[in-house]
Design a protein around this motif. Structure first.
Motif, PDB file in Angstrom:
ATOM      1  N   PHE A 180       0.696  -1.336  -0.016  1.00  0.00           N
ATOM      2  CA  PHE A 180      -0.025  -0.110  -0.003  1.00  0.00           C
ATOM      3  C   PHE A 180       0.784   1.330  -0.002  1.00  0.00           C
ATOM      4  CE2 PHE A 180      -2.444  -3.465   1.830  1.00  0.00           C
ATOM      5  CZ  PHE A 180      -3.430  -3.440   0.965  1.00  0.00           C
ATOM      6  N   ASN A 181       2.263   0.956  -0.391  1.00  0.00           N
ATOM      7  CA  ASN A 181       2.886   2.193  -0.766  1.00  0.00           C
ATOM      8  C   ASN A 181       2.388   2.657  -1.890  1.00  0.00           C
ATOM      9  OD1 ASN A 181       4.934   4.186  -0.777  1.00  0.00           O
ATOM     10  ND2 ASN A 181       6.394   2.592  -1.275  1.00  0.00           N
ATOM     11  N   ILE A 182       2.867   4.151  -2.260  1.00  0.00           N
ATOM     12  CA  ILE A 182       2.250   4.775  -3.619  1.00  0.00           C
ATOM     13  C   ILE A 182       3.268   4.393  -4.587  1.00  0.00           C
ATOM     14  CG2 ILE A 182       2.610   7.039  -4.677  1.00  0.00           C
ATOM     15  CD1 ILE A 182       1.984   8.148  -1.680  1.00  0.00           C
ATOM     16  N   THR A 183       2.739   3.947  -5.742  1.00  0.00           N
ATOM     17  CA  THR A 183       3.409   3.392  -7.004  1.00  0.00           C
ATOM     18  C   THR A 183       2.586   3.774  -8.196  1.00  0.00           C
ATOM     19  OG1 THR A 183       4.164   1.563  -8.055  1.00  0.00           O
ATOM     20  CG2 THR A 183       2.185   1.386  -6.680  1.00  0.00           C
ATOM     21  N   ASP A 184       3.324   3.851  -9.486  1.00  0.00           N
ATOM     22  CA  ASP A 184       2.612   3.855 -10.592  1.00  0.00           C
ATOM     23  C   ASP A 184       2.405   2.571 -11.343  1.00  0.00           C
ATOM     24  OD1 ASP A 184       5.129   3.875 -11.346  1.00  0.00           O
ATOM     25  OD2 ASP A 184       5.457   5.418 -12.538  1.00  0.00           O
ATOM     26  N   GLN A 185       3.018   1.436 -10.598  1.00  0.00           N
ATOM     27  CA  GLN A 185       2.763   0.175 -11.037  1.00  0.00           C
ATOM     28  C   GLN A 185       1.860  -0.840 -10.198  1.00  0.00           C
ATOM     29  OE1 GLN A 185       6.305  -1.310 -12.944  1.00  0.00           O
ATOM     30  NE2 GLN A 185       7.185   0.639 -12.797  1.00  0.00           N
ATOM     31  N   GLU A 186       1.874  -1.977 -10.601  1.00  0.00           N
ATOM     32  CA  GLU A 186       1.039  -3.089  -9.813  1.00  0.00           C
ATOM     33  C   GLU A 186       1.717  -3.047  -8.545  1.00  0.00           C
ATOM     34  OE1 GLU A 186      -1.789  -4.706 -10.156  1.00  0.00           O
ATOM     35  OE2 GLU A 186      -1.566  -5.961  -8.351  1.00  0.00           O
ATOM     36  N   GLU A 187       2.979  -3.313  -8.334  1.00  0.00           N
ATOM     37  CA  GLU A 187       3.722  -3.269  -7.158  1.00  0.00           C
ATOM     38  C   GLU A 187       4.790  -2.294  -7.033  1.00  0.00           C
ATOM     39  OE1 GLU A 187       5.284  -6.997  -5.706  1.00  0.00           O
ATOM     40  OE2 GLU A 187       3.476  -7.761  -5.485  1.00  0.00           O
ATOM     41  N   CYS A 188       5.090  -1.561  -5.553  1.00  0.00           N
ATOM     42  CA  CYS A 188       5.819  -0.455  -5.927  1.00  0.00           C
ATOM     43  C   CYS A 188       7.391  -0.877  -5.884  1.00  0.00           C
ATOM     44  CB  CYS A 188       5.903   0.283  -4.119  1.00  0.00           C
ATOM     45  SG  CYS A 188       6.572  -0.745  -2.936  1.00  0.00           S
ATOM     46  N   SER A 189       8.441   0.205  -6.126  1.00  0.00           N
ATOM     47  CA  SER A 189       9.765  -0.276  -6.464  1.00  0.00           C
ATOM     48  C   SER A 189      10.523  -0.861  -5.319  1.00  0.00           C
ATOM     49  CB  SER A 189      10.400   0.924  -6.913  1.00  0.00           C
ATOM     50  OG  SER A 189      10.390   1.899  -5.598  1.00  0.00           O
ATOM     51  N   ILE A 190       9.962  -0.848  -4.045  1.00  0.00           N
ATOM     52  CA  ILE A 190      10.518  -1.407  -2.965  1.00  0.00           C
ATOM     53  C   ILE A 190      10.120  -2.847  -2.924  1.00  0.00           C
ATOM     54  CG2 ILE A 190      10.341  -1.615  -0.268  1.00  0.00           C
ATOM     55  CD1 ILE A 190      10.448   1.352  -0.318  1.00  0.00           C
ATOM     56  N   CYS A 191       8.875  -3.347  -3.279  1.00  0.00           N
ATOM     57  CA  CYS A 191       8.517  -4.548  -3.103  1.00  0.00           C
ATOM     58  C   CYS A 191       9.107  -5.269  -4.347  1.00  0.00           C
ATOM     59  CB  CYS A 191       6.912  -4.721  -3.227  1.00  0.00           C
ATOM     60  SG  CYS A 191       5.983  -4.186  -1.607  1.00  0.00           S
TER      61      CYS A 191
END
Ligand SMILES: [Zn+2]
Length: 197
Positions: A60-71
């Motif tokens: 539930f971090n902010i991202t512009d993809q399905e999963e965020c860059s950290i995940c």
């Protein structure tokens, strides 16, 4: 008080956090006098952010993809999970460079006064992750406030029976404030000195 289009913008700006009537007026008149392309760029940045940004399906971090860059980062330690109240707290913890695991954004803290209980937060999703992702330690990096402490204690109560270690940031953080009131050295120390609860 002002022409309708100007008043409309002032009213919208005044609804932003930390912006009072006076600041809203100043900003509105500033925008009235800048080049039209500059004003348009601001308006378009707001629209673009709202239409492209969404929440990571995992943390539930902010991202512009399905999963965020950290995940999506394979170098991250998937056995450590840092639980924060808001997505912007991730940036604060990242700045300390003390944490290499992944995150979970609760969406707030337990607050009986504001009518926010565990059901209004992403607790169910958290339990599912702890159950299914092989997590060994959950760090309760909630704010150093009454609500943040209550939430940390709740996390310990529901997660410890699942066999994970639950820790809380060490004291030394400015009490009563948000995580981002702490500088990265203080927060880094609090993270390194975290204690089991
Ligand atoms: Zn994520």
């Amino acid at each position: 008080m002002f022409e309708a289009p100007v008043q409309k913008l002032i009213d919208e700006l005044a609804r932003l956090p930390g912006v009072g009537q006076k600041s809203a007026q100043r900003l509105a008149f500033h925008l009235l006098h800048v080049e039209e392309t500059d004003a348009r760029r601001l308006a378009e940045a707001i629209i673009e952010m709202r239409s492209t940004v969404r929440l990571c399906s995992r943390c539930f971090n902010i991202t512009d993809q399905e999963e965020c860059s950290i995940c999506r980062d394979l170098r991250r330690d998937t056995t450590e999970l840092c639980v924060v109240e808001r997505a912007q707290d991730i940036v604060v913890v990242e700045r300390t460079q003390e944490f290499i695991g992944r995150y979970h954004v609760l969406g707030g803290a337990i607050s009986p006064i504001e009518g926010i209980g565990p059901d209004q937060l992403r607790m169910r999703e958290l339990v599912a992750r702890v159950d299914g992702e092989g997590i060994k330690e959950v760090i309760a990096a909630t704010n150093p406030t009454v609500e943040g402490d209550t939430t940390a204690m709740y996390l310990a109560r529901i997660l410890k029976p699942l066999g994970v270690k639950v820790t809380r940031l060490a004291s030394g953080l400015p009490v009563g404030g948000d995580l981002d009131y702490a500088d990265e050295i203080t927060l880094g120390r609090a993270l390194a000195g975290r204690q089991e609860i």
